[in-house]
Structures are given as structure tokens and as C-alpha cells.
Write an enzyme that holds these catalytic residues in place. Structure first.
Site, PDB file in Angstrom:
ATOM      1  CG  HIS A  54       1.349  -3.174 -63.332  1.00  0.00           C
ATOM      2  ND1 HIS A  54       2.359  -2.161 -63.879  1.00  0.00           N
ATOM      3  CD2 HIS A  54       2.762  -3.947 -62.519  1.00  0.00           C
ATOM      4  CE1 HIS A  54       3.729  -2.130 -64.102  1.00  0.00           C
ATOM      5  NE2 HIS A  54       4.115  -2.519 -62.845  1.00  0.00           N
ATOM      6  CD  GLU A  56      -2.833  -0.016 -64.186  1.00  0.00           C
ATOM      7  OE1 GLU A  56      -2.020   1.356 -65.420  1.00  0.00           O
ATOM      8  OE2 GLU A  56      -2.796  -0.685 -64.341  1.00  0.00           O
ATOM      9  CB  CYS A  88      -0.587  -0.168 -67.575  1.00  0.00           C
ATOM     10  SG  CYS A  88      -0.146  -1.552 -66.322  1.00  0.00           S
ATOM     11  CB  SER A 172      10.578   0.378 -22.831  1.00  0.00           C
ATOM     12  OG  SER A 172      10.553  -0.529 -22.946  1.00  0.00           O
ATOM     13  CG  LEU A 208      12.701  -3.420 -34.041  1.00  0.00           C
ATOM     14  CD1 LEU A 208      13.873  -2.576 -33.905  1.00  0.00           C
ATOM     15  CD2 LEU A 208      11.361  -2.653 -33.310  1.00  0.00           C
ATOM     16  NE  ARG A 211       6.840 -11.059 -32.192  1.00  0.00           N
ATOM     17  CZ  ARG A 211       8.074  -9.812 -32.041  1.00  0.00           C
ATOM     18  NH1 ARG A 211       9.418  -9.211 -32.775  1.00  0.00           N
ATOM     19  NH2 ARG A 211       7.361  -8.374 -31.035  1.00  0.00           N
ATOM     20  CB  SER A 226      27.780   6.386 -33.632  1.00  0.00           C
ATOM     21  OG  SER A 226      26.541   7.058 -34.362  1.00  0.00           O
ATOM     22  N   GLY A 296      14.352   5.457 -29.341  1.00  0.00           N
ATOM     23  CA  GLY A 296      14.270   5.740 -27.917  1.00  0.00           C
ATOM     24  C   GLY A 296      14.608   7.067 -28.186  1.00  0.00           C
TER      25      GLY A 296
END
Length: 362
Positions: A54, A56, A88, A172, A208, A211, A226, A296
Site C-alpha cells: 500500500h 504507506e 498499514c 454512427s 470496446l 486502444r 436480453s 445506444g
């Protein structure tokens, strides 16, 4: 409690250090630490990734014996429990620090004030609340998961100035410019999961992935589908790390999708669609702190109507597309303006030729 200018400066530095873990610490919080002794910084550290030291501990290692009598500035209350690493708070005690200042208490129920209490019980001066808002912003996803049981959801949309995101035939790419798209990849990189819908998979066939910027990890990709209609050849299924959330169990389709390496999870709602709230709760159970949604207008509208959007990331291009095109959100018709969704604008800036606007529900 009052804090000095030096206190503010040291905590601001600790927050800068914490930001270095913006893309890597999940499921852990992003934390930075500064050790100050006799007006000199003797150690600094930040948490890089889960399972490693961590913030600390890194700062204490850098300081060595000079940590004795120092003030520790930490962006999150020092942990007090044994997890994948030792607590910590114990490390700070062993090093002999004389004062500990935390930006905020840890919302993790395993800590929740116990870290600072342990230090106080040992005679160390403690303080909490310095630059707390900034610290919460750094870890809004971790705070959300610990306090609400679900991740922070950021919804990204790219649109023309007249609010259109795609043509009616589904096209799009591209409304915004390359600079805005590159900036969008930075936001993807900080998220633990990227959420989209079947409509976007069908119309755009996106990967998605992150990159346009270098990142040591790729977020989990989550598809709301669905009826399990995602084609097995979809780009999003390549490379693993995909979860498909369905409303109905179609064994033949599920088997094909699982053969690509995807996980299929059936989460039906009473309306016969995917239970979006339960999906986010499940992601929270898996240690997902931040979700970045790119979808969308239908899924965007569903997320908004169910009160699941915590933040909007708008990219607005200097162009007009016209009325016959897809909008931003599929929302029910209003009969009075007092039903409009009010937003609080948090940031506006130009990215290339486009405008980036960050807003939150008010």
C-alpha cells in the site's frame, strides 16, 4: 479542525500520487502517502495494484529511519485489517510516526475508523477531513461500492450539437473527432468494466477495448443482451473478459457464447428485460468500482430512468444531423417541464474540435 498551509500542500501532493494508480488499483482504492519530517519530505508512495504494498508502506520504505517522528499524510484512512497485505496502521506504528492526517475515513466496513482509532490509542496525533472532497472524487467508485453495494456508473455519449448519436440506419462512425475518441479511451482505461447493449453490438460491432492509450489491463466488457442475440463472431467476444447479461436462458445460444470464452449470466427483471440494478449489484460483488457505459439511446434511457447513472460524459461535435436520426436517450414523453431531468455541470472543456461536458444528476 484547522489545517495549516503545509498540511494542505502535503495532502495535495498525496492526492497527486494517488492519481498514479488511476488505471491499476481496482478493486482497491487509489491512495497516495507523503511523509514529512522537520519540513522535509522524507518519503512518498502510492498504491499501484491489489496484492502489492500500500501507499504507506512504499513511503515508509523510502523514508527508512527518517520516518520516526514524521507526519504521515494519507488520502485514505490507513487500513487496520489483514487482507492480502498487512495493516498499514501497524506499519505506521512500527515506524514511529508522530502524527497521521487522512483525507477521509475508509468506507470499507472492515476499517471504518478503526485505522485512525488504533493510531490514537497508541498516542499518535490523528486528524481527518483534509481535502476530503478531492479524496472522494479520486475514489468515487470504491466509495460507491462500499456504501451502496454497486459501482459508480459513468455514461458516455457522443452527439452532434442537435443531440443526435447515429443515423436511423445505425451509422454512427464518426460524429466526433480523433482527439475526443482518444480522450474517451482514457476514461475507458480508468473503469473496471465497460457496459454496452446488444443494439450497439449489432450496429457498430465494437471491440470496446482500450486502444488509444497504453494501459496495463483491459476492463471487463459487459453486454446487456436480453435474448442472447450476440453473434459469436462479434468483435467484442474476441480476447476474453466478456460478461453477457441476459433476461432469458436459451441453452443452445448460451452454449455457443460460452464456447467463445464469454460468461453468460441470466438476470431477468419483472418486465422481462435484464435487471440492470441487479447487474450492477453483481458487478459490485465482483469488486468492480467504476462502470463506463457506451450504449445506444434505448439502454441509455433505461439506465437513466432507473436512476443508475451517476455521471454523464458528453462529447458534442460542431455539426448538425437533423431530426431524422437517433437521439441520446429513449425517455417517456413529458407533459410538463417540471418532469425534466436536471443536471449539474461539473466541467466543460474543448477536446480537439469537440466539446467535452461532464455532468451529474442534481
Amino acid at each position: 479542525m484547522s489545517f495549516s498551509a503545509v498540511d494542505h500542500g502535503m495532502m495535495a501532493r498525496a492526492l497527486q500520487l494517488g492519481e498514479l494508480g488511476l488505471w491499476t488499483t481496482s478493486p482497491n482504492p487509489r491512495v497516495g502517502c507523503v511523509l514529512l519530517r522537520d519540513g522535509e519530505i522524507v518519503g512518498e508512495g502510492w498504491h499501484a495494484r491489489a496484492g502489492e504494498a500500500h501507499a504507506e508502506v512504499h513511503a515508509l520504505r523510502a523514508a527508512g529511519e527518517r520516518a520516526r517522528g514524521a507526519t504521515a499524510y494519507v488520502t485514505l484512512e490507513p487500513c487496520s485489517h489483514f487482507g492480502r497485505t498487512p495493516p498499514c496502521a501497524e506499519a505506521l506504528l512500527a515506524a514511529g510516526v508522530s502524527r497521521a492526517v487522512a483525507a477521509m475515513s475508509d468506507p470499507n466496513p472492515l476499517v471504518a475508523g478503526n485505522g485512525l482509532a488504533k493510531l490514537r490509542a497508541a498516542g499518535i496525533e490523528t486528524a481527518c477531513g483534509l481535502l476530503e472532497n478531492e479524496a472522494r472524487e479520486l475514489n468515487m467508485g470504491f466509495v460507491s461500492r462500499m456504501t451502496r453495494g454497486r459501482p459508480w456508473l459513468r455514461l458516455k455519449v457522443a452527439a452532434s450539437l442537435d443531440g443526435k448519436t447515429a443515423l436511423n440506419n445505425g451509422l454512427s462512425q464518426w460524429i466526433t473527432g480523433p482527439e475526443a475518441r482518444r480522450d474517451g479511451h482514457r476514461w475507458r482505461a480508468r473503469a473496471c468494466a465497460i457496459l454496452t447493449g446488444m443494439g450497439t453490438v449489432r450496429d457498430d460491432d465494437p471491440s470496446l477495448t482500450v486502444r488509444d492509450v497504453e494501459t496495463p489491463r483491459q476492463p471487463l466488457r459487459v453486454v446487456v443482451d436480453s435474448r442472447l442475440e450476440t453473434p459469436p463472431t462479434a468483435k467484442i467476444l474476441q480476447g476474453g473478459g466478456v460478461l453477457i447479461a441476459a433476461a432469458v436462458d436459451v441453452p443452445e445460444k448460451a452454449k455457443i457464447l460460452r464456447s467463445t470464452g464469454a460468461e453468460v449470466l441470466v438476470l431477468p427483471s419483472v418486465s422481462g428485460k435484464v435487471d440492470l440494478r441487479e447487474l450492477l449489484v453483481e458487478l459490485g460483488r465482483r469488486g468492480i468500482n467504476e462502470v463506463h457505459a457506451e450504449a445506444g439511446f434505448k439502454l441509455n434511457g433505461s439506465l437513466l430512468c432507473e436512476g443508475l447513472v451517476d455521471e454523464f460524459l458528453f462529447y458534442l461535435a460542431p455539426c448538425l444531423i437533423g431530426h431524422q436520426a437517433a437521439g441520446l436517450f429513449n425517455l417517456p414523453e413529458l407533459l410538463a417541464l417540471d418532469g425534466k431531468q436536471r443536471l449539474q455541470i461539473r466541467d466543460v472543456r474543448q477536446i480537439g474540435a469537440d466539446i467535452r461536458l461532464i455532468a451529474r444528476p442534481s
